[in-house]
Structures are given as C-alpha cells and as structure tokens.
Motif scaffolding. Structure first.
Motif, PDB file in Angstrom:
ATOM      1  N   CYS A 111       0.834  -1.207  -0.113  1.00 17.99           N
ATOM      2  CA  CYS A 111      -0.359  -0.005   0.119  1.00 17.99           C
ATOM      3  C   CYS A 111       0.957   1.427   0.050  1.00 17.99           C
ATOM      4  CB  CYS A 111      -0.702  -0.071   1.346  1.00 17.99           C
ATOM      5  SG  CYS A 111      -2.361   1.181   1.255  1.00 17.99           S
ATOM      6  N   LEU A 112       2.033   1.392   0.651  1.00 21.24           N
ATOM      7  CA  LEU A 112       2.893   2.369   0.747  1.00 21.24           C
ATOM      8  C   LEU A 112       3.612   2.564  -0.634  1.00 21.24           C
ATOM      9  CD1 LEU A 112       4.901   1.856   3.988  1.00 21.24           C
ATOM     10  CD2 LEU A 112       3.033   3.658   3.829  1.00 21.24           C
ATOM     11  N   GLY A 113       3.783   1.449  -1.312  1.00 19.84           N
ATOM     12  CA  GLY A 113       4.324   1.529  -2.517  1.00 19.84           C
ATOM     13  C   GLY A 113       3.474   2.059  -3.599  1.00 19.84           C
ATOM     14  N   ALA A 114       1.964   1.688  -3.553  1.00 19.35           N
ATOM     15  CA  ALA A 114       1.155   2.025  -4.467  1.00 19.35           C
ATOM     16  C   ALA A 114       0.725   3.631  -4.513  1.00 19.35           C
ATOM     17  CB  ALA A 114      -0.153   1.190  -4.411  1.00 19.35           C
ATOM     18  N   HIS A 115       0.904   4.047  -3.175  1.00 18.55           N
ATOM     19  CA  HIS A 115       0.522   5.473  -2.997  1.00 18.55           C
ATOM     20  C   HIS A 115       1.617   6.241  -2.592  1.00 18.55           C
ATOM     21  CE1 HIS A 115      -3.211   3.649  -3.773  1.00 18.55           C
ATOM     22  NE2 HIS A 115      -3.217   2.921  -2.609  1.00 18.55           N
ATOM     23  N   ARG A 116       2.782   5.937  -2.781  1.00 22.05           N
ATOM     24  CA  ARG A 116       4.068   6.563  -2.541  1.00 22.05           C
ATOM     25  C   ARG A 116       4.036   7.218  -1.245  1.00 22.05           C
ATOM     26  NH1 ARG A 116       4.516   9.744  -8.236  1.00 22.05           N
ATOM     27  NH2 ARG A 116       5.715   8.247  -9.340  1.00 22.05           N
ATOM     28  N   GLY A 117       3.762   6.433  -0.130  1.00 23.64           N
ATOM     29  CA  GLY A 117       4.006   6.373   1.377  1.00 23.64           C
ATOM     30  C   GLY A 117       2.678   7.146   1.987  1.00 23.64           C
ATOM     31  N   GLY A 118       1.741   7.688   1.185  1.00 22.78           N
ATOM     32  CA  GLY A 118       0.652   8.033   1.709  1.00 22.78           C
ATOM     33  C   GLY A 118      -0.403   7.312   1.831  1.00 22.78           C
ATOM     34  N   SER A 119      -1.810   7.693   2.204  1.00 25.50           N
ATOM     35  CA  SER A 119      -3.017   7.014   2.398  1.00 25.50           C
ATOM     36  C   SER A 119      -3.358   6.339   1.113  1.00 25.50           C
ATOM     37  CB  SER A 119      -4.057   7.738   3.243  1.00 25.50           C
ATOM     38  OG  SER A 119      -3.534   8.295   4.520  1.00 25.50           O
ATOM     39  N   GLY A 120      -4.032   5.215   1.342  1.00 22.76           N
ATOM     40  CA  GLY A 120      -4.870   4.667   0.011  1.00 22.76           C
ATOM     41  C   GLY A 120      -5.183   3.172   0.242  1.00 22.76           C
ATOM     42  N   ALA A 121      -5.604   2.687  -0.707  1.00 23.05           N
ATOM     43  CA  ALA A 121      -6.309   1.153  -0.351  1.00 23.05           C
ATOM     44  C   ALA A 121      -5.823   0.460  -1.362  1.00 23.05           C
ATOM     45  CB  ALA A 121      -7.708   1.261  -0.185  1.00 23.05           C
ATOM     46  N   VAL A 122      -5.431  -0.895  -1.294  1.00 22.98           N
ATOM     47  CA  VAL A 122      -5.069  -1.894  -2.540  1.00 22.98           C
ATOM     48  C   VAL A 122      -5.920  -3.280  -2.348  1.00 22.98           C
ATOM     49  CG1 VAL A 122      -2.612  -0.835  -2.706  1.00 22.98           C
ATOM     50  CG2 VAL A 122      -3.177  -2.769  -0.975  1.00 22.98           C
ATOM     51  N   LEU A 123      -6.144  -3.554  -3.389  1.00 22.56           N
ATOM     52  CA  LEU A 123      -6.448  -4.913  -3.732  1.00 22.56           C
ATOM     53  C   LEU A 123      -5.222  -5.952  -3.997  1.00 22.56           C
ATOM     54  CD1 LEU A 123      -9.783  -3.944  -5.898  1.00 22.56           C
ATOM     55  CD2 LEU A 123      -9.592  -4.720  -3.401  1.00 22.56           C
ATOM     56  N   ILE A 124      -5.073  -6.724  -3.545  1.00 24.11           N
ATOM     57  CA  ILE A 124      -4.206  -7.885  -3.852  1.00 24.11           C
ATOM     58  C   ILE A 124      -4.398  -9.116  -4.372  1.00 24.11           C
ATOM     59  CG2 ILE A 124      -1.803  -8.826  -2.992  1.00 24.11           C
ATOM     60  CD1 ILE A 124      -1.804  -6.719  -0.874  1.00 24.11           C
ATOM     61  N   ALA A 125      -4.238  -9.292  -5.423  1.00 21.73           N
ATOM     62  CA  ALA A 125      -4.459 -10.533  -6.020  1.00 21.73           C
ATOM     63  C   ALA A 125      -3.074 -11.348  -6.853  1.00 21.73           C
ATOM     64  CB  ALA A 125      -5.623 -10.428  -7.380  1.00 21.73           C
ATOM     65  N   GLY A 126      -2.446 -12.243  -5.970  1.00 21.21           N
ATOM     66  CA  GLY A 126      -1.284 -12.716  -6.632  1.00 21.21           C
ATOM     67  C   GLY A 126      -1.749 -14.304  -6.226  1.00 21.21           C
ATOM     68  N   THR A 127      -0.368 -14.773  -5.494  1.00 15.64           N
ATOM     69  CA  THR A 127      -0.754 -16.324  -5.160  1.00 15.64           C
ATOM     70  C   THR A 127      -1.754 -16.490  -4.049  1.00 15.64           C
ATOM     71  OG1 THR A 127       1.792 -16.552  -5.455  1.00 15.64           O
ATOM     72  CG2 THR A 127       0.533 -18.151  -3.910  1.00 15.64           C
ATOM     73  N   GLY A 128      -1.701 -15.230  -3.221  1.00 22.66           N
ATOM     74  CA  GLY A 128      -2.880 -15.127  -2.111  1.00 22.66           C
ATOM     75  C   GLY A 128      -3.712 -13.820  -2.560  1.00 22.66           C
ATOM     76  N   SER A 129      -4.649 -13.376  -1.752  1.00 19.84           N
ATOM     77  CA  SER A 129      -5.383 -12.528  -2.019  1.00 19.84           C
ATOM     78  C   SER A 129      -5.822 -11.855  -0.778  1.00 19.84           C
ATOM     79  CB  SER A 129      -6.700 -12.767  -2.797  1.00 19.84           C
ATOM     80  OG  SER A 129      -7.507 -13.425  -2.105  1.00 19.84           O
ATOM     81  N   CYS A 130      -6.180 -10.418  -0.789  1.00 19.36           N
ATOM     82  CA  CYS A 130      -6.673  -9.615   0.321  1.00 19.36           C
ATOM     83  C   CYS A 130      -6.957  -8.079  -0.145  1.00 19.36           C
ATOM     84  CB  CYS A 130      -5.730  -9.689   1.599  1.00 19.36           C
ATOM     85  SG  CYS A 130      -4.201  -8.664   1.227  1.00 19.36           S
ATOM     86  N   GLY A 131      -7.566  -7.520   0.759  1.00 16.31           N
ATOM     87  CA  GLY A 131      -7.684  -6.190   0.662  1.00 16.31           C
ATOM     88  C   GLY A 131      -7.303  -5.288   1.731  1.00 16.31           C
ATOM     89  N   TYR A 132      -6.401  -4.159   1.476  1.00 19.56           N
ATOM     90  CA  TYR A 132      -5.957  -3.449   2.559  1.00 19.56           C
ATOM     91  C   TYR A 132      -6.143  -1.871   2.413  1.00 19.56           C
ATOM     92  CZ  TYR A 132      -2.286  -1.790   5.654  1.00 19.56           C
ATOM     93  OH  TYR A 132      -1.337  -1.458   7.061  1.00 19.56           O
ATOM     94  N   ALA A 133      -6.387  -1.281   3.758  1.00 17.46           N
ATOM     95  CA  ALA A 133      -6.373   0.167   3.428  1.00 17.46           C
ATOM     96  C   ALA A 133      -5.576   0.947   4.776  1.00 17.46           C
ATOM     97  CB  ALA A 133      -7.831   0.706   3.523  1.00 17.46           C
TER      98      ALA A 133
END
Length: 313
Positions: A111-133
């Motif tokens: 999440c930090l990478g996706a939003h350059r260290g700021g607030s945000g949310a990510v949907l992760i779909a790889g070997t595993g899955s989850c949602g994180y904000a």
C-alpha cells in the motif's frame, strides 16, 4: 564502509511465490535488484530467511557492491504471513545481518508503494489475495487468511478450484470443457489418480501456476473457467466496496493476477482503480525511511506518510 551520508536502503518484498529486493541510495537511485524464492514464514521460516538473504545477495551483486555492504543496509521488509502475531514475533526476533531492519506486512508495504508513502487502499491478487487500506494512520485488512482456508480470488484459490473441477469431470460428475483438456496437458495426466499424484503435497505457488490456463480458457469463453474466475472476481469486488467505504484517496490493484483479474471486476470498482505509483519493494524502502526518520525525530510517524512526494520517479 558506507558513510552516514551515503546510507543505502534495501526494500524486500516477500510473498508466497517470490522475494524481490531492491537497493536504493541516498539520491533515490535504484542500484540493484535481486529475486529469490518464496518468503512467507507461514510456509517455512528457514525458507523465508534463505529467500531474504538470497535476494539481498543478488541485489548487492547487481549493484556491484561487495558482500560486506550487507551490514550497512537499512532494510524495510514486507512479508506475507506476518499479520499473524506469532509469525511477526518470530521474524522480529531474527538476528538479522542488516544495519537496521523494519518489519511490516506485505499488505502495508504494498500500500505504501502503490500510493508513494501516503494513504490509500489496495486490492492484492497474486498467489494469495486480500484487501488493505491505510487511511489517516489506521489500517484495515480484509481477507488474507491464507491458502487453502481463504485467499479467494487468488491464483492459488483459482488453481485449487480448477483441480477440484477437473477431478469431478474425470469422474463424470461435472461437464467436460476446454479447461479440462488444458489442465490435463499442464499436469501431464489422464486419470484422477495421476492428477492426484501430480498435486499431492504441492504448495500455494504450484496451484497459482494452474490459474494461467483457467484465465486463458475464460478469455476464450469456456463456461467452466468463466464461472471460476467470476466467482473470484465477485469476492474481490466485494472487498473493494468495503474498502471504499473508508474513503481512501486512491485505490489500486496489485499482484501477479492484477492484469488478468481487473476486467472481471464489477464496473463500479474498475472505475475507481488507479495505477500503483511504485512497486511493493519500493514501498518497503518508504517504510524504512519513514521509520528511521521517525526514530531520529525528523518527521512524523509513518502513519503520516510523505505527503505523496515521489521519491523514485
């Protein structure tokens, strides 16, 4: 030795299939990268350490740095599985070889990478899955319960669902399909017993590779494959709806299945998706920088982020 002003950072992103490391200098230049095997302590503590050190060694070599530089690296490490307190404690207790090491979950660093260290949310779909904000310093995790108990919509889950269908089809209890033939090719099998022999004792990353023919068949219109993919996409869309209730400023989808899965999500979710700004391993570098600067009293805690400043491009 590396002088203080020449401090080197390493971001290490470890998941169920691979461990990616990147070394960055004080001027935000990526000096070297390294890729090693799985790094989820839930599936093997020793394997995780081997992958962390292996990816680090390769990154040092790629950067043209001597092996002894290892002890001068300030490491940010994001790992799958350490959202479980026991595993977090085990990894935190590791007598690591780095100058400093800051540990977090792979969801947080992604999440930090996706939003350059700021607030945000990510949907992760790889070997595993989850949602994180990560919003206003508060974290919210959805899913991420691990394979085979959870991780719906992930590569491992899709692969497992495909194998379950295949065994039923071979017994004449499910309709034949294009997917059936493609899976038999991949597994080099023709009977249920041969299928079982191929998959017996295999890890999540093995099942995740079986997701490839499932998506290929779904794209070709195979109804069985489509049903599996749509079921997983429905779950990920539901996670997105829940995360968006927290009003994150940005929502991104990341992971090895992101490109394949996105088009199957609900239109309302697709409309909110924005490209991740940096990869998870760079998110680990953000973590290390923020945490070290907080220790030194130079900035607010990591929850404040870096105000969206682009450190790496």
């Amino acid at each position: 030795m590396v002088a203080f002003g020449d401090r080197l950072w390493i971001g290490i992103d470890g998941g169920g299939s691979k461990c990616q490391a990147v070394i960055v200098d004080v001027n935000d230049r990526v000096l070297g990268t390294g890729l090693a095997g799985p790094a989820n302590p839930l599936h093997g503590y020793d394997q995780t350490l081997d992958s962390i050190l292996g990816s680090t060694t390769l990154a040092l070599a790629d950067a043209g740095l001597p092996p002894e530089t290892l002890g001068e690296l300030v490491a940010g490490v994001g790992l799958a599985g350490v959202n479980m307190p026991r595993l977090y404690q085990e990894m935190s207790s590791w007598s690591h070889p780095f100058k400093k090491m800051y540990l977090t979950t792979d969801q947080h660093s992604a999440c930090l990478g996706a939003h350059r260290g700021g607030s945000g949310a990510v949907l992760i779909a790889g070997t595993g899955s989850c949602g994180y904000a990560w919003v206003d310093g508060q974290s919210t995790l959805l899913g991420g319960h691990g394979f085979p108990h959870g991780d719906k919509g992930s590569g491992a889950w899709i692969g497992l669902e495909a194998v379950k269908y295949l065994l039923m089809a071979l017994d004449g209890l499910a309709p034949e399909s294009q997917l059936q033939g493609e899976l038999l090719k991949v597994l080099a099998a023709t009977t249920p017993n041969e299928v079982f022999e191929r998959i017996r004792g295999e890890c999540p990353s093995y099942y995740a590779r079986l997701a490839i023919p499932v998506f290929q068949c779904a794209e070709a219109g195979d109804p069985v494959a489509e049903a599996i993919v749509r079921d997983g996409a429905g779950y990920i869309s539901a996670m997105a709806d829940k995360l968006l209730q927290l009003e994150p400023p940005r929502l991104s989808m990341i992971g090895g299945l992101a490109a394949s899965m996105t088009r199957w999500l609900e239109p309302r979710v697709i409309e909110r998706l924005e490209e991740p700004l940096e990869p998870p391993e760079i998110g680990c570098v953000y973590l290390a920088r923020q945490e070290l600067e907080r220790e030194e009293g130079n900035v607010k805690p990591v929850s404040a982020g870096l105000g969206g400043k682009a450190l790496f491009g």
